[in-house]
Design an enzyme around this catalytic site. Sequence first.
Site, mmCIF file in Angstrom:
data_model
loop_
_atom_site.group_PDB
_atom_site.id
_atom_site.type_symbol
_atom_site.label_atom_id
_atom_site.label_comp_id
_atom_site.label_asym_id
_atom_site.label_seq_id
_atom_site.Cartn_x
_atom_site.Cartn_y
_atom_site.Cartn_z
ATOM 1 C CD GLN A 43 -2.871 -1.144 2.588
ATOM 2 O OE1 GLN A 43 -2.359 -0.620 3.572
ATOM 3 N NE2 GLN A 43 -3.522 -2.111 2.664
ATOM 4 C CG HIS B 295 -2.735 -0.674 7.977
ATOM 5 N ND1 HIS B 295 -3.161 -1.566 8.732
ATOM 6 C CD2 HIS B 295 -3.551 -1.216 6.681
ATOM 7 C CE1 HIS B 295 -4.203 -2.161 8.605
ATOM 8 N NE2 HIS B 295 -4.461 -1.954 7.201
ATOM 9 C CD GLU C 153 -13.045 4.205 14.943
ATOM 10 O OE1 GLU C 153 -13.297 3.290 15.789
ATOM 11 O OE2 GLU C 153 -12.090 5.157 15.141
ATOM 12 C CE1 TYR D 275 -10.402 10.379 19.491
ATOM 13 C CE2 TYR D 275 -8.046 10.377 19.766
ATOM 14 C CZ TYR D 275 -9.144 11.053 19.717
ATOM 15 O OH TYR D 275 -9.621 12.426 20.117
ATOM 16 C CE1 TYR E 13 -10.528 -6.796 7.107
ATOM 17 C CE2 TYR E 13 -8.333 -6.689 7.827
ATOM 18 C CZ TYR E 13 -9.377 -6.003 7.194
ATOM 19 O OH TYR E 13 -9.251 -4.982 6.683
#
Length: 389
Positions: free
Chosen positions: A99, A163, A256, A266, A277
């Site tokens: 990613q 990520h 979110e 958070y 998952y």
Amino acid sequence: MRQEKQRLKNTLMRATAVLFLASTLLAASAKAETREFPSKKAALVVETLATGLNQPWSVEALPDGAYLVSEKGGTLRLVRGHQISAPISGVPEVATTGQGGLLDIALAPDFSASRTLYLTYSARGDGGSGTAVAKAKLSIDGTKLEDTTRIFLMSRLTPRGQHFGSRIAIAKDGSLFFGIGDRGEGERAQDPRDHAGAILHINPDGSPHADNPFLGTSEGLAEIWSKGHRNPQGLTIDSKDGTLLSTEHGARGGDEINNPQPGRNYGWPLVSFGRHYSGAEFDLGSAAKGYEPPLYYWDPSIAPGAIAVYRGAMFPEWDGNLIVGALKYQLVARLERDDSGAVISEERLFDGELGRIRDVVVAPDGALLLLTDDPNGSLLRVSRSTVTD
């Protein structure tokens, strides 16, 4: 006989010229293709500004009317008059892994004078790769970045490809907020001595901002603003009141919207709506003392790619609405808020019609700019329809 042949030749040449002109006009029309869509508060027109972008990730509108676009593979381009430039030179070396790649672009508040901009990207180093921030100046002719300098690299690199985050939001004082995901190792989001799974806050030179909660302490890294974030790929500041807002990807459910506050946690990976998952529930469920609840969440996930607060002249009825691009459901979510900032309704626009929406930006004239995440990606402009009944 010779004159007859010449007349025939001239006729064929004129016909060829007409066909060429017609094909040129058709090509120009295709480049400027527009489509109309209904919505609850205004009829919308979507215009294609450019196609053929390779997985575009971020767009910024420049003062001269051009658009600056990053492509995940590591290239930066200008779009002007439906034309896409050659790659801009001077981009830092990018680790195109998983990613990762060339990610966000943000213009400095004084860009018109200084030509200064910031980039987030995945960079290689000892142990693998991680999210980095660079500062540079765009040349006057728009062909190269000058004085490109890396001002930040996250503390711990990994060979994992997940990520990286990462959007930039620039505060009124010129400081930078930006997000980094947990890098596929969820426990890192709960470690205050790790940049992963955090919103960070730095000065334009890369130093920690004076308002950061761990600055001058041994409790956490000085650049950290908040922790417990899974993969924040949207970040913006409301120009009206300075509120910082983020979007982040959940796992199975639990995408979110948050209002990151200094020193707050958070929840990821201990608290979240949705499930892992694997189908397993989260250790502390969907709420627990000491962990901040989201302002809004989606279950099932929509995979939010970016967030903007609408403050513009084109759609006054959208004032203060949150505009969120979604990858999984290929839509733009328009969220209305009450006076307290709580989300009270959601309208889903362009559902499945335009493709995976990676970025959403409010242009200076109040139109929306969208990027579609595709090897043949597009830059789109959403404006108000002028058609009346």
